[in-house]
Design an enzyme around this catalytic site. Structure first.
Site, PDB file in Angstrom:
ATOM      1  N   ASP A 158     -10.709  42.523 -21.353  1.00 56.98           N
ATOM      2  CA  ASP A 158     -10.728  41.110 -21.661  1.00 56.98           C
ATOM      3  C   ASP A 158     -11.641  40.487 -20.598  1.00 56.98           C
ATOM      4  O   ASP A 158     -12.016  41.161 -19.637  1.00 56.98           O
ATOM      5  CB  ASP A 158      -9.336  40.464 -21.688  1.00 56.98           C
ATOM      6  CG  ASP A 158      -8.455  40.843 -20.506  1.00 56.98           C
ATOM      7  OD1 ASP A 158      -7.217  40.883 -20.676  1.00 56.98           O
ATOM      8  OD2 ASP A 158      -8.999  41.127 -19.408  1.00 56.98           O
TER       9      ASP A 158
ATOM     10  N   GLU B   7      -8.508  48.267 -21.570  1.00 59.54           N
ATOM     11  CA  GLU B   7      -7.802  46.973 -21.568  1.00 59.54           C
ATOM     12  C   GLU B   7      -8.760  45.778 -21.451  1.00 59.54           C
ATOM     13  O   GLU B   7      -8.454  44.780 -20.835  1.00 59.54           O
ATOM     14  CB  GLU B   7      -6.801  46.908 -20.390  1.00 59.54           C
ATOM     15  CG  GLU B   7      -5.846  48.066 -20.312  1.00 59.54           C
ATOM     16  CD  GLU B   7      -4.833  47.937 -19.194  1.00 59.54           C
ATOM     17  OE1 GLU B   7      -4.682  46.838 -18.646  1.00 59.54           O
ATOM     18  OE2 GLU B   7      -4.171  48.946 -18.863  1.00 59.54           O
TER      19      GLU B   7
ATOM     20  N   GLU C  20      -2.985  52.828 -12.265  1.00 58.13           N
ATOM     21  CA  GLU C  20      -3.242  51.981 -11.077  1.00 58.13           C
ATOM     22  C   GLU C  20      -2.687  52.564  -9.777  1.00 58.13           C
ATOM     23  O   GLU C  20      -1.994  51.902  -9.012  1.00 58.13           O
ATOM     24  CB  GLU C  20      -2.664  50.575 -11.332  1.00 58.13           C
ATOM     25  CG  GLU C  20      -3.204  49.935 -12.603  1.00 58.13           C
ATOM     26  CD  GLU C  20      -2.592  48.581 -12.918  1.00 58.13           C
ATOM     27  OE1 GLU C  20      -1.761  48.095 -12.138  1.00 58.13           O
ATOM     28  OE2 GLU C  20      -2.952  48.005 -13.959  1.00 58.13           O
TER      29      GLU C  20
ATOM     30  N   ASN D 175      -5.516  55.878 -15.616  1.00 62.71           N
ATOM     31  CA  ASN D 175      -5.957  54.531 -15.959  1.00 62.71           C
ATOM     32  C   ASN D 175      -6.067  53.653 -14.712  1.00 62.71           C
ATOM     33  O   ASN D 175      -5.133  53.613 -13.901  1.00 62.71           O
ATOM     34  CB  ASN D 175      -4.937  53.915 -16.942  1.00 62.71           C
ATOM     35  CG  ASN D 175      -5.464  52.684 -17.661  1.00 62.71           C
ATOM     36  OD1 ASN D 175      -6.615  52.646 -18.090  1.00 62.71           O
ATOM     37  ND2 ASN D 175      -4.610  51.672 -17.787  1.00 62.71           N
TER      38      ASN D 175
ATOM     39  N   HIS E  63     -10.686  44.662 -17.057  1.00 61.77           N
ATOM     40  CA  HIS E  63     -10.248  43.262 -17.014  1.00 61.77           C
ATOM     41  C   HIS E  63     -11.345  42.506 -16.248  1.00 61.77           C
ATOM     42  O   HIS E  63     -11.304  42.369 -15.028  1.00 61.77           O
ATOM     43  CB  HIS E  63      -8.890  43.120 -16.319  1.00 61.77           C
ATOM     44  CG  HIS E  63      -7.751  43.624 -17.141  1.00 61.77           C
ATOM     45  ND1 HIS E  63      -7.354  43.026 -18.315  1.00 61.77           N
ATOM     46  CD2 HIS E  63      -6.916  44.681 -16.973  1.00 61.77           C
ATOM     47  CE1 HIS E  63      -6.324  43.686 -18.840  1.00 61.77           C
ATOM     48  NE2 HIS E  63      -6.045  44.702 -18.036  1.00 61.77           N
TER      49      HIS E  63
HETATM   50  O1  G3I Z   1      10.892  42.021 -20.673  1.00 58.78           O
HETATM   51  C1  G3I Z   1      10.918  41.276 -21.860  1.00 58.78           C
HETATM   52  C2  G3I Z   1      11.568  42.044 -22.975  1.00 58.78           C
HETATM   53  O2  G3I Z   1      12.916  42.321 -22.673  1.00 58.78           O
HETATM   54  C3  G3I Z   1      11.504  41.228 -24.240  1.00 58.78           C
HETATM   55  O3  G3I Z   1      12.041  41.977 -25.308  1.00 58.78           O
HETATM   56  C4  G3I Z   1      10.057  40.898 -24.540  1.00 58.78           C
HETATM   57  C5  G3I Z   1       9.960  39.991 -25.763  1.00 58.78           C
HETATM   58  O4  G3I Z   1      10.375  38.725 -25.377  1.00 58.78           O
HETATM   59  O5  G3I Z   1       9.443  40.239 -23.444  1.00 58.78           O
HETATM   60  C6  G3I Z   1       9.481  40.982 -22.270  1.00 58.78           C
HETATM   61  O6  G3I Z   1       8.870  40.074 -21.385  1.00 58.78           O
HETATM   62  C7  G3I Z   1       7.650  40.308 -20.832  1.00 58.78           C
HETATM   63  C8  G3I Z   1       6.620  41.114 -21.617  1.00 58.78           C
HETATM   64  O7  G3I Z   1       5.367  41.168 -20.898  1.00 58.78           O
HETATM   65  C9  G3I Z   1       6.317  40.469 -22.973  1.00 58.78           C
HETATM   66  O8  G3I Z   1       5.694  39.236 -22.765  1.00 58.78           O
HETATM   67  C10 G3I Z   1       7.872  41.057 -19.521  1.00 58.78           C
HETATM   68  O9  G3I Z   1       8.877  40.414 -18.795  1.00 58.78           O
HETATM   69  C11 G3I Z   1       6.537  40.961 -18.786  1.00 58.78           C
HETATM   70  O10 G3I Z   1       6.624  41.581 -17.518  1.00 58.78           O
HETATM   71  C12 G3I Z   1       5.490  41.725 -19.598  1.00 58.78           C
HETATM   72  O11 G3I Z   1       4.242  41.560 -18.954  1.00 58.78           O
HETATM   73  C13 G3I Z   1       3.287  42.574 -19.278  1.00 58.78           C
HETATM   74  C14 G3I Z   1       2.840  43.254 -17.967  1.00 58.78           C
HETATM   75  O12 G3I Z   1       1.785  44.187 -18.224  1.00 58.78           O
HETATM   76  C15 G3I Z   1       4.003  44.006 -17.339  1.00 58.78           C
HETATM   77  O13 G3I Z   1       4.496  44.962 -18.252  1.00 58.78           O
HETATM   78  C16 G3I Z   1       2.091  41.899 -19.930  1.00 58.78           C
HETATM   79  O14 G3I Z   1       2.498  41.419 -21.217  1.00 58.78           O
HETATM   80  C17 G3I Z   1       0.945  42.881 -20.073  1.00 58.78           C
HETATM   81  O15 G3I Z   1      -0.228  42.197 -20.528  1.00 58.78           O
HETATM   82  C18 G3I Z   1       0.602  43.538 -18.738  1.00 58.78           C
HETATM   83  O16 G3I Z   1      -0.363  44.508 -19.001  1.00 58.78           O
HETATM   84  C19 G3I Z   1      -0.886  45.187 -17.842  1.00 58.78           C
HETATM   85  C20 G3I Z   1      -1.085  46.653 -18.188  1.00 58.78           C
HETATM   86  O17 G3I Z   1       0.149  47.214 -18.591  1.00 58.78           O
HETATM   87  C21 G3I Z   1      -1.685  47.413 -17.015  1.00 58.78           C
HETATM   88  N1  G3I Z   1      -2.945  46.791 -16.573  1.00 58.78           N
HETATM   89  C22 G3I Z   1      -2.808  45.367 -16.248  1.00 58.78           C
HETATM   90  C23 G3I Z   1      -2.270  44.604 -17.467  1.00 58.78           C
HETATM   91  C24 G3I Z   1      -2.209  43.115 -17.171  1.00 58.78           C
HETATM   92  O18 G3I Z   1      -1.295  42.880 -16.144  1.00 58.78           O
END
Ligand code: G3I
Length: 333
Positions: free
Chosen positions: A245, A243, A129, A172, A212
């Site tokens: 959906d 990715e 991105e 990506n 998406h």
């Molecule tokens: O940070 C905690 C971690 O410490 C903990 O172990 C884990 C289990 O509880 O949870 C983690 O929390 C969140 C994690 O998702 C799991 O739910 C993070 O705080 C949260 O920021 C994270 O969000 C992810 C996001 O990317 C940021 O990484 C989303 O699940 C994920 O769907 C989203 O995916 C992104 C792609 O990487 C890039 N393209 C867009 C896509 C959607 O935003």
């Protein structure tokens, strides 16, 4: 009835899904769905910087390793996601770095992670991105761009190639599929990034198209999308939907209506995508509606609070019209 990976294989493509590796370890239902439908896995967040490096200079690869072991045990492919991004940065990383520090910190991270997974990960989303039509020279003004300008992109790919010479290296990006208002700029900038890597002889193997999709939001022009895919393929690059959906947040509440509209849009986009010979496969951002990130954020969830029906399987793991549209797109390819 084979799973989606079986349908994909008929035209020599792969089908995969993002997973949260703790789910696979603990969740027999999800594990069953993954083994029935998928041939490739990618961690939804377990290989991101904020999860891997909770403290400066230390890496905890447990989550990603758990997923890699599961993939190997079940002969599934594995994608790495993602090495250089503006999000999921650890809180201890400064908000601003000078050019020297940024290059050192970024290259050290890419080297540590890509080397750790060398031989286990088939492909990486090396840079994620980078485009922002409203940003400087069409790039997102991320920590990396502010410190290094556009040069951070070839630097990241070169570092990944040094650490894992065998992995396929992808750029990506999102919003490349439908006609969003800044679509032309997004596609042109993406092509410019890939063309520069090619011109400078920096190893790059493919473009990740996140897909998406948002049902009922943007027009979809198959001809324009096909021409964009052909332009990327002309750079001798592979194409992977990384990715997919389909958000249904803008659609009325009826599940049947939502399922039909979601399936139609995905079917159209996939049919165009799979017409391109360099299209190597499709990865969805989750398999069942239980898992989708789309319900996690106020900006993405439905205003009526209904859970979204954005993925091929419903909350009970049943195959939805979207699943059928995907299977048909693979079969017709
Ligand atoms: O940070 C905690 C971690 O410490 C903990 O172990 C884990 C289990 O509880 O949870 C983690 O929390 C969140 C994690 O998702 C799991 O739910 C993070 O705080 C949260 O920021 C994270 O969000 C992810 C996001 O990317 C940021 O990484 C989303 O699940 C994920 O769907 C989203 O995916 C992104 C792609 O990487 C890039 N393209 C867009 C896509 C959607 O935003």
């Amino acid at each position: 009835e084979p799973g989606l990976a079986g349908h994909a294989a008929r035209s020599g493509r792969v089908f995969g899904t993002a997973v949260r590796s703790p789910d696979l370890t603990w969740n027999a239902t999800l594990r069953g769905e993954v083994l029935r439908e998928a041939g490739l896995l990618v961690p939804e967040y377990e290989m991101k910087w904020d999860i891997l490096a909770k403290t400066p200079g230390t890496y905890d690869f447990t989550g990603g390793d758990r997923l890699a072991s599961f993939a190997e045990a079940h002969r599934l492919g594995l994608r790495g996601h993602t090495l250089v991004w503006h999000l999921a940065l650890p809180p201890w990383l400064p908000g601003t770095l000078d050019a020297g520090e940024a290059r050192r910190v970024m290259e050290a991270h890419v080297a540590a992670v890509a080397a750790h997974y060398a031989g286990r990960v088939q492909s990486w989303d090396v840079v994620n991105e980078a485009v922002d039509p409203q940003g400087p020279d069409g790039l997102r003004a991320s920590l990396w761009q502010r410190a290094l300008g556009a040069d951070y992109i070839p630097l990241a790919f070169a570092a990944a190639a040094r650490a894992d010479p065998k992995a396929k290296l992808y750029y990506n990006e999102y919003d490349l599929e439908c006609d969003t208002p800044d679509q032309d700029v997004r596609r042109a900038k993406t092509l410019e990034i890939l063309t520069r890597l090619r011109r400078e002889g920096v190893p790059v193997h493919g473009l990740g198209i996140q897909a998406h999709l948002q049902a009922g939001r943007w027009p979809y022009d198959a001809g324009k999308f096909a021409r964009f895919l052909a332009a990327v393929a002309a750079l001798d690059l592979d194409l992977l939907i990384t990715e997919m959906d389909v958000s249904d947040r803008l659609l009325p509440a009826s599940e049947a209506r939502r399922d039909a509209t979601v399936a139609a849009l995905a079917g159209d986009v996939l049919t165009t995508f799979l017409t391109e010979p360099r299209a190597v496969g499709v990865v969805t951002w989750g398999l069942s509606d239980r898992q989708t990130w789309l319900n996690d954020l106020p900006t993405h969830r439905r205003t009526d609070g209904l859970p979204q029906r954005a993925l091929p399987l419903d909350r009970d793991g049943g195959r939805k019209p979207l699943w059928t549209a995907m299977a048909r797109a693979f079969d017709g390819a």
